[in-house]
Design a protein around this motif. Structure first.
Motif, PDB file in Angstrom:
ATOM      1  N   ILE A 222      -4.261   7.096  -2.741  1.00 28.41           N
ATOM      2  CA  ILE A 222      -3.787   5.906  -2.042  1.00 28.41           C
ATOM      3  C   ILE A 222      -4.021   4.730  -2.992  1.00 28.41           C
ATOM      4  O   ILE A 222      -5.098   4.619  -3.579  1.00 28.41           O
ATOM      5  CB  ILE A 222      -4.540   5.700  -0.722  1.00 28.41           C
ATOM      6  CG1 ILE A 222      -4.307   6.888   0.211  1.00 28.41           C
ATOM      7  CG2 ILE A 222      -4.099   4.392  -0.055  1.00 28.41           C
ATOM      8  CD1 ILE A 222      -5.163   6.876   1.457  1.00 28.41           C
ATOM      9  N   PHE A 223      -3.016   3.856  -3.143  1.00 27.72           N
ATOM     10  CA  PHE A 223      -3.155   2.752  -4.086  1.00 27.72           C
ATOM     11  C   PHE A 223      -2.426   1.511  -3.599  1.00 27.72           C
ATOM     12  O   PHE A 223      -1.505   1.584  -2.791  1.00 27.72           O
ATOM     13  CB  PHE A 223      -2.650   3.154  -5.477  1.00 27.72           C
ATOM     14  CG  PHE A 223      -1.225   3.639  -5.497  1.00 27.72           C
ATOM     15  CD1 PHE A 223      -0.182   2.760  -5.750  1.00 27.72           C
ATOM     16  CD2 PHE A 223      -0.921   4.973  -5.273  1.00 27.72           C
ATOM     17  CE1 PHE A 223       1.130   3.198  -5.776  1.00 27.72           C
ATOM     18  CE2 PHE A 223       0.394   5.422  -5.291  1.00 27.72           C
ATOM     19  CZ  PHE A 223       1.419   4.536  -5.549  1.00 27.72           C
ATOM     20  N   GLU A 224      -2.876   0.347  -4.096  1.00 27.86           N
ATOM     21  CA  GLU A 224      -2.198  -0.917  -3.854  1.00 27.86           C
ATOM     22  C   GLU A 224      -1.193  -1.145  -4.968  1.00 27.86           C
ATOM     23  O   GLU A 224      -1.417  -0.743  -6.111  1.00 27.86           O
ATOM     24  CB  GLU A 224      -3.193  -2.084  -3.873  1.00 27.86           C
ATOM     25  CG  GLU A 224      -4.042  -2.201  -2.663  1.00 27.86           C
ATOM     26  CD  GLU A 224      -4.916  -3.453  -2.679  1.00 27.86           C
ATOM     27  OE1 GLU A 224      -4.911  -4.202  -3.686  1.00 27.86           O
ATOM     28  OE2 GLU A 224      -5.603  -3.664  -1.684  1.00 27.86           O
ATOM     29  N   VAL A 225      -0.118  -1.825  -4.638  1.00 25.80           N
ATOM     30  CA  VAL A 225       0.885  -2.225  -5.627  1.00 25.80           C
ATOM     31  C   VAL A 225       0.960  -3.748  -5.587  1.00 25.80           C
ATOM     32  O   VAL A 225       1.153  -4.340  -4.527  1.00 25.80           O
ATOM     33  CB  VAL A 225       2.262  -1.617  -5.303  1.00 25.80           C
ATOM     34  CG1 VAL A 225       3.294  -2.062  -6.329  1.00 25.80           C
ATOM     35  CG2 VAL A 225       2.182  -0.108  -5.242  1.00 25.80           C
ATOM     36  N   ARG A 226       0.749  -4.361  -6.756  1.00 25.65           N
ATOM     37  CA  ARG A 226       0.764  -5.827  -6.878  1.00 25.65           C
ATOM     38  C   ARG A 226       1.500  -6.216  -8.151  1.00 25.65           C
ATOM     39  O   ARG A 226       1.547  -5.432  -9.097  1.00 25.65           O
ATOM     40  CB  ARG A 226      -0.660  -6.374  -6.990  1.00 25.65           C
ATOM     41  CG  ARG A 226      -1.498  -6.181  -5.771  1.00 25.65           C
ATOM     42  CD  ARG A 226      -2.908  -6.698  -6.030  1.00 25.65           C
ATOM     43  NE  ARG A 226      -3.717  -6.640  -4.839  1.00 25.65           N
ATOM     44  CZ  ARG A 226      -3.881  -7.648  -3.994  1.00 25.65           C
ATOM     45  NH1 ARG A 226      -3.298  -8.791  -4.218  1.00 25.65           N
ATOM     46  NH2 ARG A 226      -4.636  -7.509  -2.927  1.00 25.65           N
ATOM     47  N   PRO A 227       2.016  -7.438  -8.206  1.00 32.56           N
ATOM     48  CA  PRO A 227       2.590  -7.915  -9.471  1.00 32.56           C
ATOM     49  C   PRO A 227       1.477  -8.127 -10.498  1.00 32.56           C
ATOM     50  O   PRO A 227       0.357  -8.492 -10.138  1.00 32.56           O
ATOM     51  CB  PRO A 227       3.227  -9.257  -9.112  1.00 32.56           C
ATOM     52  CG  PRO A 227       3.208  -9.358  -7.637  1.00 32.56           C
ATOM     53  CD  PRO A 227       2.195  -8.405  -7.129  1.00 32.56           C
ATOM     54  N   GLU A 228       1.796  -7.866 -11.760  1.00 37.43           N
ATOM     55  CA  GLU A 228       0.832  -8.166 -12.820  1.00 37.43           C
ATOM     56  C   GLU A 228       0.658  -9.674 -12.897  1.00 37.43           C
ATOM     57  O   GLU A 228       1.622 -10.428 -12.729  1.00 37.43           O
ATOM     58  CB  GLU A 228       1.327  -7.636 -14.164  1.00 37.43           C
ATOM     59  CG  GLU A 228       1.268  -6.138 -14.283  1.00 37.43           C
ATOM     60  CD  GLU A 228       1.650  -5.654 -15.669  1.00 37.43           C
ATOM     61  OE1 GLU A 228       1.880  -6.483 -16.580  1.00 37.43           O
ATOM     62  OE2 GLU A 228       1.724  -4.431 -15.848  1.00 37.43           O
TER      63      GLU A 228
ATOM     64  N   LEU B 247       0.862  -1.175   0.000  1.00 38.66           N
ATOM     65  CA  LEU B 247       0.000   0.000   0.000  1.00 38.66           C
ATOM     66  C   LEU B 247       0.897   1.222   0.000  1.00 38.66           C
ATOM     67  O   LEU B 247       1.834   1.310   0.796  1.00 38.66           O
ATOM     68  CB  LEU B 247      -0.891  -0.029   1.250  1.00 38.66           C
ATOM     69  CG  LEU B 247      -2.103   0.855   1.280  1.00 38.66           C
ATOM     70  CD1 LEU B 247      -3.069   0.500   0.151  1.00 38.66           C
ATOM     71  CD2 LEU B 247      -2.826   0.718   2.619  1.00 38.66           C
ATOM     72  N   GLN B 248       0.623   2.161  -0.914  1.00 42.22           N
ATOM     73  CA  GLN B 248       1.435   3.369  -1.043  1.00 42.22           C
ATOM     74  C   GLN B 248       0.529   4.561  -1.345  1.00 42.22           C
ATOM     75  O   GLN B 248      -0.673   4.401  -1.545  1.00 42.22           O
ATOM     76  CB  GLN B 248       2.477   3.201  -2.137  1.00 42.22           C
ATOM     77  CG  GLN B 248       3.471   2.103  -1.850  1.00 42.22           C
ATOM     78  CD  GLN B 248       4.494   1.947  -2.961  1.00 42.22           C
ATOM     79  OE1 GLN B 248       4.514   2.687  -3.943  1.00 42.22           O
ATOM     80  NE2 GLN B 248       5.364   0.962  -2.818  1.00 42.22           N
TER      81      GLN B 248
ATOM     82  N   LYS C 123       5.014  -4.494 -11.978  1.00 40.16           N
ATOM     83  CA  LYS C 123       4.077  -4.111 -10.919  1.00 40.16           C
ATOM     84  C   LYS C 123       2.938  -3.280 -11.507  1.00 40.16           C
ATOM     85  O   LYS C 123       3.113  -2.552 -12.475  1.00 40.16           O
ATOM     86  CB  LYS C 123       4.777  -3.280  -9.838  1.00 40.16           C
ATOM     87  CG  LYS C 123       5.925  -3.988  -9.152  1.00 40.16           C
ATOM     88  CD  LYS C 123       5.430  -5.018  -8.197  1.00 40.16           C
ATOM     89  CE  LYS C 123       6.604  -5.635  -7.453  1.00 40.16           C
ATOM     90  NZ  LYS C 123       6.222  -6.678  -6.562  1.00 40.16           N
ATOM     91  N   MET C 124       1.755  -3.424 -10.898  1.00 38.79           N
ATOM     92  CA  MET C 124       0.623  -2.602 -11.300  1.00 38.79           C
ATOM     93  C   MET C 124       0.087  -1.883 -10.067  1.00 38.79           C
ATOM     94  O   MET C 124       0.241  -2.359  -8.938  1.00 38.79           O
ATOM     95  CB  MET C 124      -0.473  -3.425 -11.965  1.00 38.79           C
ATOM     96  CG  MET C 124      -1.128  -4.436 -11.095  1.00 38.79           C
ATOM     97  SD  MET C 124      -2.373  -5.303 -12.073  1.00 38.79           S
ATOM     98  CE  MET C 124      -3.113  -6.308 -10.826  1.00 38.79           C
ATOM     99  N   GLU C 125      -0.519  -0.735 -10.297  1.00 37.35           N
ATOM    100  CA  GLU C 125      -1.090   0.057  -9.213  1.00 37.35           C
ATOM    101  C   GLU C 125      -2.609   0.015  -9.322  1.00 37.35           C
ATOM    102  O   GLU C 125      -3.163   0.230 -10.397  1.00 37.35           O
ATOM    103  CB  GLU C 125      -0.608   1.497  -9.294  1.00 37.35           C
ATOM    104  CG  GLU C 125       0.888   1.639  -9.104  1.00 37.35           C
ATOM    105  CD  GLU C 125       1.377   3.058  -9.252  1.00 37.35           C
ATOM    106  OE1 GLU C 125       0.570   3.969  -9.550  1.00 37.35           O
ATOM    107  OE2 GLU C 125       2.586   3.272  -9.070  1.00 37.35           O
ATOM    108  N   ILE C 126      -3.251  -0.271  -8.197  1.00 39.64           N
ATOM    109  CA  ILE C 126      -4.708  -0.333  -8.149  1.00 39.64           C
ATOM    110  C   ILE C 126      -5.175   0.780  -7.212  1.00 39.64           C
ATOM    111  O   ILE C 126      -4.947   0.699  -5.996  1.00 39.64           O
ATOM    112  CB  ILE C 126      -5.192  -1.703  -7.653  1.00 39.64           C
ATOM    113  CG1 ILE C 126      -4.632  -2.798  -8.548  1.00 39.64           C
ATOM    114  CG2 ILE C 126      -6.713  -1.743  -7.582  1.00 39.64           C
ATOM    115  CD1 ILE C 126      -4.736  -4.191  -7.978  1.00 39.64           C
ATOM    116  N   PRO C 127      -5.802   1.829  -7.743  1.00 42.65           N
ATOM    117  CA  PRO C 127      -6.238   2.940  -6.896  1.00 42.65           C
ATOM    118  C   PRO C 127      -7.247   2.501  -5.837  1.00 42.65           C
ATOM    119  O   PRO C 127      -8.109   1.668  -6.091  1.00 42.65           O
ATOM    120  CB  PRO C 127      -6.882   3.908  -7.884  1.00 42.65           C
ATOM    121  CG  PRO C 127      -6.327   3.542  -9.212  1.00 42.65           C
ATOM    122  CD  PRO C 127      -6.092   2.059  -9.150  1.00 42.65           C
ATOM    123  N   VAL C 128      -7.116   3.078  -4.649  1.00 44.28           N
ATOM    124  CA  VAL C 128      -7.987   2.761  -3.521  1.00 44.28           C
ATOM    125  C   VAL C 128      -8.864   3.963  -3.172  1.00 44.28           C
ATOM    126  O   VAL C 128     -10.078   3.847  -3.054  1.00 44.28           O
ATOM    127  CB  VAL C 128      -7.148   2.334  -2.290  1.00 44.28           C
ATOM    128  CG1 VAL C 128      -8.014   2.207  -1.061  1.00 44.28           C
ATOM    129  CG2 VAL C 128      -6.413   1.044  -2.578  1.00 44.28           C
TER     130      VAL C 128
END
Length: 115
Positions: free
Chosen positions: A45-51, A34-35, A58-63
């Motif tokens: 604020i977004f999550e960072v996960r591997p594609e 979380l970043q 890495k991909m960013e998923i907005p929260v």
């Protein structure tokens, strides 16, 4: 217009405190983290996960997102729906401080931010 230096430091402090409580343990941060990012007058604020197709990327998923409206001295609170657009957060579309925004995201009463 970008945030002032004072507002920027206040945001960083509130968001760093939030992340210190909500980030996953260090040993799984390669899988999910979380970043936040501060861009002009907005905080995201977004999550960072591997594609899933290429785990080396890495991909960013907005929260959650908050945008400071200087003239009104408020933060507009938004969440991202399935259409990938930012929408006003219905229970609290506006808050007075960045700390209030962080508290709303942390509580996530309607499961809009973290599901």
């Amino acid at each position: 217009m970008a945030l002032s230096e004072f507002e920027l430091k206040k945001c960083e402090k509130a968001l760093d405190n939030f992340l210190s409580l909500r980030r996953p343990p260090a040993h799984i941060r390669d899988e999910v983290d979380l970043q936040y990012r501060i861009e002009n007058q907005s905080v995201v604020i977004f999550e960072v996960r591997p594609e899933w197709q290429d785990p080396s990327r890495k991909m960013e998923i907005p929260v959650a997102k908050a945008t400071f409206v200087k003239r009104q001295k408020i933060w507009k609170v938004c969440w991202q729906r399935q259409d990938l657009k930012w929408h006003s957060y219905p229970p609290d579309p506006e808050v007075k401080s960045i700390e209030d925004f962080v508290a709303i995201v942390d509580e996530d009463a309607n499961c809009c931010f973290f599901g």
